[in-house]
Design a protein around this motif. Structure first.
Motif, PDB file in Angstrom:
ATOM      1  N   LEU A 165       0.830  -1.202   0.000  1.00  0.00           N
ATOM      2  CA  LEU A 165       0.000   0.000   0.000  1.00  0.00           C
ATOM      3  C   LEU A 165       0.865   1.252   0.000  1.00  0.00           C
ATOM      4  O   LEU A 165       0.515   2.258  -0.626  1.00  0.00           O
ATOM      5  N   ARG A 166       2.002   1.188   0.691  1.00  0.00           N
ATOM      6  CA  ARG A 166       2.916   2.321   0.702  1.00  0.00           C
ATOM      7  C   ARG A 166       3.469   2.586  -0.698  1.00  0.00           C
ATOM      8  O   ARG A 166       3.503   3.726  -1.170  1.00  0.00           O
ATOM      9  N   GLU A 167       3.923   1.528  -1.370  1.00  0.00           N
ATOM     10  CA  GLU A 167       4.494   1.702  -2.700  1.00  0.00           C
ATOM     11  C   GLU A 167       3.424   2.042  -3.733  1.00  0.00           C
ATOM     12  O   GLU A 167       3.705   2.716  -4.720  1.00  0.00           O
ATOM     13  N   HIS A 168       2.197   1.577  -3.504  1.00  0.00           N
ATOM     14  CA  HIS A 168       1.113   1.940  -4.415  1.00  0.00           C
ATOM     15  C   HIS A 168       0.832   3.437  -4.335  1.00  0.00           C
ATOM     16  O   HIS A 168       0.761   4.127  -5.361  1.00  0.00           O
ATOM     17  N   ARG A 169       0.676   3.944  -3.121  1.00  0.00           N
ATOM     18  CA  ARG A 169       0.447   5.380  -2.976  1.00  0.00           C
ATOM     19  C   ARG A 169       1.660   6.166  -3.480  1.00  0.00           C
ATOM     20  O   ARG A 169       1.516   7.203  -4.128  1.00  0.00           O
ATOM     21  N   GLY A 170       2.861   5.645  -3.202  1.00  0.00           N
ATOM     22  CA  GLY A 170       4.058   6.332  -3.653  1.00  0.00           C
ATOM     23  C   GLY A 170       4.127   6.456  -5.163  1.00  0.00           C
ATOM     24  O   GLY A 170       4.519   7.496  -5.697  1.00  0.00           O
ATOM     25  N   GLY A 171       3.737   5.391  -5.871  1.00  0.00           N
ATOM     26  CA  GLY A 171       3.736   5.466  -7.324  1.00  0.00           C
ATOM     27  C   GLY A 171       2.775   6.521  -7.845  1.00  0.00           C
ATOM     28  O   GLY A 171       3.088   7.261  -8.785  1.00  0.00           O
ATOM     29  N   GLY A 172       1.607   6.608  -7.232  1.00  0.00           N
ATOM     30  CA  GLY A 172       0.669   7.664  -7.610  1.00  0.00           C
ATOM     31  C   GLY A 172       1.192   9.040  -7.267  1.00  0.00           C
ATOM     32  O   GLY A 172       0.969  10.019  -7.993  1.00  0.00           O
ATOM     33  N   HIS A 173       1.907   9.138  -6.146  1.00  0.00           N
ATOM     34  CA  HIS A 173       2.471  10.417  -5.724  1.00  0.00           C
ATOM     35  C   HIS A 173       3.481  10.932  -6.744  1.00  0.00           C
ATOM     36  O   HIS A 173       3.497  12.122  -7.064  1.00  0.00           O
ATOM     37  N   LEU A 174       4.298  10.039  -7.275  1.00  0.00           N
ATOM     38  CA  LEU A 174       5.274  10.462  -8.280  1.00  0.00           C
ATOM     39  C   LEU A 174       4.580  10.976  -9.537  1.00  0.00           C
ATOM     40  O   LEU A 174       5.013  11.960 -10.142  1.00  0.00           O
ATOM     41  N   ALA A 175       3.505  10.322  -9.928  1.00  0.00           N
ATOM     42  CA  ALA A 175       2.737  10.798 -11.081  1.00  0.00           C
ATOM     43  C   ALA A 175       2.143  12.168 -10.804  1.00  0.00           C
ATOM     44  O   ALA A 175       2.117  13.040 -11.684  1.00  0.00           O
ATOM     45  N   ALA A 176       1.676  12.379  -9.568  1.00  0.00           N
ATOM     46  CA  ALA A 176       1.098  13.670  -9.206  1.00  0.00           C
ATOM     47  C   ALA A 176       2.162  14.765  -9.203  1.00  0.00           C
ATOM     48  O   ALA A 176       1.909  15.898  -9.633  1.00  0.00           O
ATOM     49  N   LEU A 177       3.365  14.435  -8.718  1.00  0.00           N
ATOM     50  CA  LEU A 177       4.453  15.415  -8.746  1.00  0.00           C
ATOM     51  C   LEU A 177       4.791  15.798 -10.182  1.00  0.00           C
ATOM     52  O   LEU A 177       4.977  16.982 -10.500  1.00  0.00           O
ATOM     53  N   ALA A 178       4.876  14.794 -11.053  1.00  0.00           N
ATOM     54  CA  ALA A 178       5.175  15.075 -12.455  1.00  0.00           C
ATOM     55  C   ALA A 178       4.072  15.920 -13.077  1.00  0.00           C
ATOM     56  O   ALA A 178       4.336  16.859 -13.838  1.00  0.00           O
ATOM     57  N   GLY A 179       2.824  15.613 -12.752  1.00  0.00           N
ATOM     58  CA  GLY A 179       1.709  16.382 -13.286  1.00  0.00           C
ATOM     59  C   GLY A 179       1.716  17.818 -12.818  1.00  0.00           C
ATOM     60  O   GLY A 179       1.219  18.713 -13.517  1.00  0.00           O
ATOM     61  N   ALA A 180       2.285  18.054 -11.638  1.00  0.00           N
ATOM     62  CA  ALA A 180       2.367  19.415 -11.103  1.00  0.00           C
ATOM     63  C   ALA A 180       3.597  20.157 -11.615  1.00  0.00           C
ATOM     64  O   ALA A 180       3.817  21.321 -11.258  1.00  0.00           O
ATOM     65  N   GLY A 181       4.410  19.488 -12.432  1.00  0.00           N
ATOM     66  CA  GLY A 181       5.593  20.128 -12.972  1.00  0.00           C
ATOM     67  C   GLY A 181       6.715  20.283 -11.974  1.00  0.00           C
ATOM     68  O   GLY A 181       7.539  21.200 -12.096  1.00  0.00           O
ATOM     69  N   LEU A 182       6.783  19.380 -10.986  1.00  0.00           N
ATOM     70  CA  LEU A 182       7.829  19.434  -9.977  1.00  0.00           C
ATOM     71  C   LEU A 182       8.860  18.342 -10.272  1.00  0.00           C
ATOM     72  O   LEU A 182       8.551  17.155 -10.223  1.00  0.00           O
ATOM     73  N   ASP A 183      10.081  18.762 -10.576  1.00  0.00           N
ATOM     74  CA  ASP A 183      11.135  17.778 -10.794  1.00  0.00           C
ATOM     75  C   ASP A 183      11.634  17.277  -9.431  1.00  0.00           C
ATOM     76  O   ASP A 183      11.183  17.756  -8.386  1.00  0.00           O
ATOM     77  N   PRO A 184      12.545  16.303  -9.397  1.00  0.00           N
ATOM     78  CA  PRO A 184      12.960  15.740  -8.107  1.00  0.00           C
ATOM     79  C   PRO A 184      13.459  16.765  -7.100  1.00  0.00           C
ATOM     80  O   PRO A 184      13.092  16.719  -5.918  1.00  0.00           O
ATOM     81  N   VAL A 185      14.297  17.696  -7.529  1.00  0.00           N
ATOM     82  CA  VAL A 185      14.815  18.703  -6.600  1.00  0.00           C
ATOM     83  C   VAL A 185      13.693  19.624  -6.136  1.00  0.00           C
ATOM     84  O   VAL A 185      13.565  19.939  -4.945  1.00  0.00           O
ATOM     85  N   GLU A 186      12.848  20.064  -7.048  1.00  0.00           N
ATOM     86  CA  GLU A 186      11.736  20.950  -6.690  1.00  0.00           C
ATOM     87  C   GLU A 186      10.748  20.252  -5.764  1.00  0.00           C
ATOM     88  O   GLU A 186      10.183  20.872  -4.868  1.00  0.00           O
TER      89      GLU A 186
END
Length: 299
Positions: A165-186
């Motif tokens: 469940l942690r990795e499932h939410r984490g995978g969605g979180h990365l997609a949400a970060l990308a959708g918000a235009g936030l790169d890893p450092v940002e």
């Protein structure tokens, strides 16, 4: 009159449940049992151990795969440890070592009475039911963990489900970060600026491999977008963007909680919350608080 959709409240409930379950998962990265298990293979560096422990279910992967899956670590840092670590501990050995450490740590922190309690078995059953509704697509860490067998012991089955469940939410979180235009450092800088998150989040800035200059450059880009103020705090627009990221993460993580339903989610939150408090009291939370343990998952 139309009936309001229960989905928003269920998503909020799912996020709260995930916060409790996070503590049931994340202790393995900090517990002395894990340190001893990996030291037996000659893996003593903290970064090396973390990369091996978390990525082992994916097999003998290289630095590129780990960087992509973990998101906020600089490639050059990952490449100093992966794939060289697999010469010391094979991926299947790392998976087994992690499970042994989890078993020993939970027995120490919770005690045999709690480990074997019917409530622990109930929590495992609920968490596994939720995890069955997870989506493998675009979630390599979840998909790899889902290929692992479910342990027979209820406390280990619960840890396995909490990890899923942690990795499932984490995978969605990365997609949400990308959708918000936030790169890893940002993503890191804006996360650290998002309220008083304590020493753990500040430590993330120092342990992901980025230089002070790279972090400052990321902060400059956020300031240019109007997301970060001169004093390093989020602006109103920045705070709104981080809220949007969490809400998008909630939506992408909806499947498990829709499967479990409101009553099942509430019951799992209750059971996991009790275990999380026990783990935190035994020193198993990196922050001393099960609700703050979620900060470890940024990226």
């Amino acid at each position: 009159m139309t009936t309001p959709s229960p989905l928003p409240s269920l998503l909020s409930a799912g996020r709260r449940c995930q916060q409790a379950l996070e503590a049931v998962h994340v202790f393995t990265y900090f517990t002395p049992e894990t340190v001893r298990e990996f030291a037996a293979f000659g893996v003593e560096d903290g970064h090396t151990r973390y990369f091996a422990e978390r990525s082992a279910a994916m097999g003998r992967v290289g630095a590129g795969t780990v960087t992509a899956a973990f998101h906020v670590f600089k490639y050059e840092l990952v490449a100093r440890h992966v794939p060289a670590v697999w010469e010391r501990v094979a991926p299947e050995e790392a998976v087994a070592a992690r499970l042994r450490a989890c078993d020993a740590a939970l027995r120490r922190m919770l005690g045999e009475e709690v480990v074997s309690a019917p409530e622990t078995a109930e929590a495992a059953e609920l968490a596994l039911r939720a995890a069955e509704a997870g989506e493998r697509a675009s979630r390599p860490l979840f998909a790899a963990q889902a290929d692992q067998p479910v342990p027979d012991a209820p406390h280990l089955a619960l840890w396995h489900a909490a990890t899923l469940l942690r990795e499932h939410r984490g995978g969605g979180h990365l997609a949400a970060l990308a959708g918000a235009g936030l790169d890893p450092v940002e993503a890191l800088v804006s996360h650290a600026a998002d309220g008083d998150r304590g020493s753990l989040t500040r430590r993330l800035l120092r342990t992901r491999g980025w230089s002070a200059e790279e972090l400052e450059e990321g902060a400059r880009r956020l300031r240019e977008r109007g997301l970060l103020a001169a004093d390093g705090a989020l602006t109103a627009a920045g705070a709104a963007l981080r809220r949007d990221v969490e809400e998008a993460t909630d939506r992408l993580d909806a499947g498990p909680w829709e499967r479990l339903g409101a009553d099942g989610t509430a019951r799992l939150t209750e059971l996991a919350g009790d275990l999380a408090r026990r783990i935190a009291a035994a020193g198993g939370s990196p922050t001393g608080s099960p609700r703050r343990a979620e900060d470890a998952r940024e990226g």
